[in-house]
Design a protein around this motif. Structure first.
Motif, PDB file in Angstrom:
ATOM      1  N   VAL A 230    -101.438 -13.917  26.901  1.00  0.00           N
ATOM      2  CA  VAL A 230    -100.581 -13.686  25.732  1.00  0.00           C
ATOM      3  C   VAL A 230    -101.221 -12.555  24.940  1.00  0.00           C
ATOM      4  O   VAL A 230    -102.439 -12.562  24.729  1.00  0.00           O
ATOM      5  CB  VAL A 230    -100.464 -14.968  24.880  1.00  0.00           C
ATOM      6  CG1 VAL A 230     -99.791 -14.686  23.551  1.00  0.00           C
ATOM      7  CG2 VAL A 230     -99.713 -16.054  25.641  1.00  0.00           C
ATOM      8  N   SER A 231    -100.427 -11.603  24.508  1.00  0.00           N
ATOM      9  CA  SER A 231    -100.983 -10.461  23.784  1.00  0.00           C
ATOM     10  C   SER A 231    -101.485 -10.891  22.404  1.00  0.00           C
ATOM     11  O   SER A 231    -100.849 -11.685  21.719  1.00  0.00           O
ATOM     12  CB  SER A 231     -99.955  -9.346  23.656  1.00  0.00           C
ATOM     13  OG  SER A 231     -98.865  -9.756  22.850  1.00  0.00           O
ATOM     14  N   VAL A 232    -102.633 -10.386  22.030  1.00  0.00           N
ATOM     15  CA  VAL A 232    -103.216 -10.669  20.726  1.00  0.00           C
ATOM     16  C   VAL A 232    -102.745  -9.562  19.795  1.00  0.00           C
ATOM     17  O   VAL A 232    -103.239  -8.433  19.837  1.00  0.00           O
ATOM     18  CB  VAL A 232    -104.759 -10.714  20.816  1.00  0.00           C
ATOM     19  CG1 VAL A 232    -105.360 -11.009  19.452  1.00  0.00           C
ATOM     20  CG2 VAL A 232    -105.202 -11.770  21.818  1.00  0.00           C
ATOM     21  N   ALA A 233    -101.746  -9.892  18.965  1.00  0.00           N
ATOM     22  CA  ALA A 233    -101.034  -8.866  18.207  1.00  0.00           C
ATOM     23  C   ALA A 233    -101.294  -8.989  16.718  1.00  0.00           C
ATOM     24  O   ALA A 233    -101.348 -10.080  16.161  1.00  0.00           O
ATOM     25  CB  ALA A 233     -99.528  -8.992  18.458  1.00  0.00           C
ATOM     26  N   ALA A 234    -101.476  -7.846  16.084  1.00  0.00           N
ATOM     27  CA  ALA A 234    -101.530  -7.745  14.624  1.00  0.00           C
ATOM     28  C   ALA A 234    -102.504  -8.736  14.002  1.00  0.00           C
ATOM     29  O   ALA A 234    -102.217  -9.372  13.012  1.00  0.00           O
ATOM     30  CB  ALA A 234    -100.128  -7.948  14.039  1.00  0.00           C
ATOM     31  N   LEU A 235    -103.684  -8.840  14.599  1.00  0.00           N
ATOM     32  CA  LEU A 235    -104.687  -9.728  14.026  1.00  0.00           C
ATOM     33  C   LEU A 235    -105.456  -9.031  12.906  1.00  0.00           C
ATOM     34  O   LEU A 235    -106.063  -9.688  12.102  1.00  0.00           O
ATOM     35  CB  LEU A 235    -105.661 -10.193  15.110  1.00  0.00           C
ATOM     36  CG  LEU A 235    -105.076 -11.167  16.155  1.00  0.00           C
ATOM     37  CD1 LEU A 235    -106.111 -11.523  17.183  1.00  0.00           C
ATOM     38  CD2 LEU A 235    -104.564 -12.422  15.474  1.00  0.00           C
TER      39      LEU A 235
END
Length: 235
Positions: A230-235
């Motif tokens: 799962v893409s780790v987005a906008a952390l």
């Protein structure tokens, strides 16, 4: 991860005292109390009448013989038992699902480190190098397709981030692995509105070299499988 016996379907009456849930079983209409192995808020997953699935233990010493495993929410099966993620991530690592964490020579669970803590998984290479892996269960989805962590304030989680960064300072690697126990999310972000302190601790740990990955799961009443990144987005 296969369930050892068929799960028992029912309808949720209430979840209370964090670790208890009352459920009406399908077919018989019997009302039972199940153990809820989840300390979080379970936002959106504890509505009265929700379809749930329980496992049953044959251990006579257990006070509660039922455990809440899965809830149907947003048209998907969602795993809520936080006792499973370490095992699921271990299976995923052995399968090489995260290329950056593949090729280890040894894997140990629950190893003491830091300030009186235990790391979920310690990976060791042939030269003695170590990678500290902390696993977090994720099941919150407020925006379609976007998983979020955490679903409640977690001071313990912030402490772990700081201790993992200390391991990086000492020359090891450290990685957060967020296990999304639902099939309908393609991205992961932090729920900074729920726990700003965790968000700040995450940012500090990332600056110090802690890595972050996320894995999604296929969830059915027969098995839970960590099957995709799962893409780790906008952390």
């Amino acid at each position: 991860m296969l369930f050892s016996s068929p799960l028992i379907p029912g309808r949720l009456l209430r979840r209370y005292k964090r670790f208890l849930a009352d459920v009406v079983l399908d077919g018989t209409g019997e009302e039972v109390t199940a153990h809820c192995a989840n300390p979080g808020a379970m936002l959106g997953l504890k509505d009265e009448g929700a379809r749930v699935f329980l496992s049953q233990s044959d251990n006579p010493k257990r006070k509660l013989k039922y455990s809440w495993e899965i809830v149907e929410a947003d048209g998907a099966f969602v795993g809520i038992n936080t006792a499973h993620p370490n095992r699921l991530v271990e299976e995923a690592l052995h399968a090489g699902l995260i290329p950056e964490l593949a090729g280890f020579a040894g894997l140990r669970r629950e190893v003491k480190y830091g300030r009186n803590s235990r790391i979920d998984i310690l990976l060791e290479d042939e030269t003695g190098g170590a990678t500290y892996v902390e696993v977090k269960n994720v099941h919150l989805m407020r925006t379609p397709g976007l998983a979020e962590f955490p679903d409640s304030v977690t001071a313990r989680g912030a402490k772990h981030l700081d201790e993992m960064a200390d391991m990086v300072d000492q020359g090891a690697r450290a990685a957060m692995v967020y296990l999304v126990q639902r099939p309908d999310c393609e991205r992961l972000s932090l729920a900074r509105d729920i726990d700003p302190a965790y968000g700040a601790a995450f940012d500090a740990a990332r600056r110090r070299g802690v890595e972050a990955y996320a894995i999604g799961c296929r969830v059915t009443p027969q098995e839970i499988v960590a099957d995709r990144l799962v893409s780790v987005a906008a952390l």
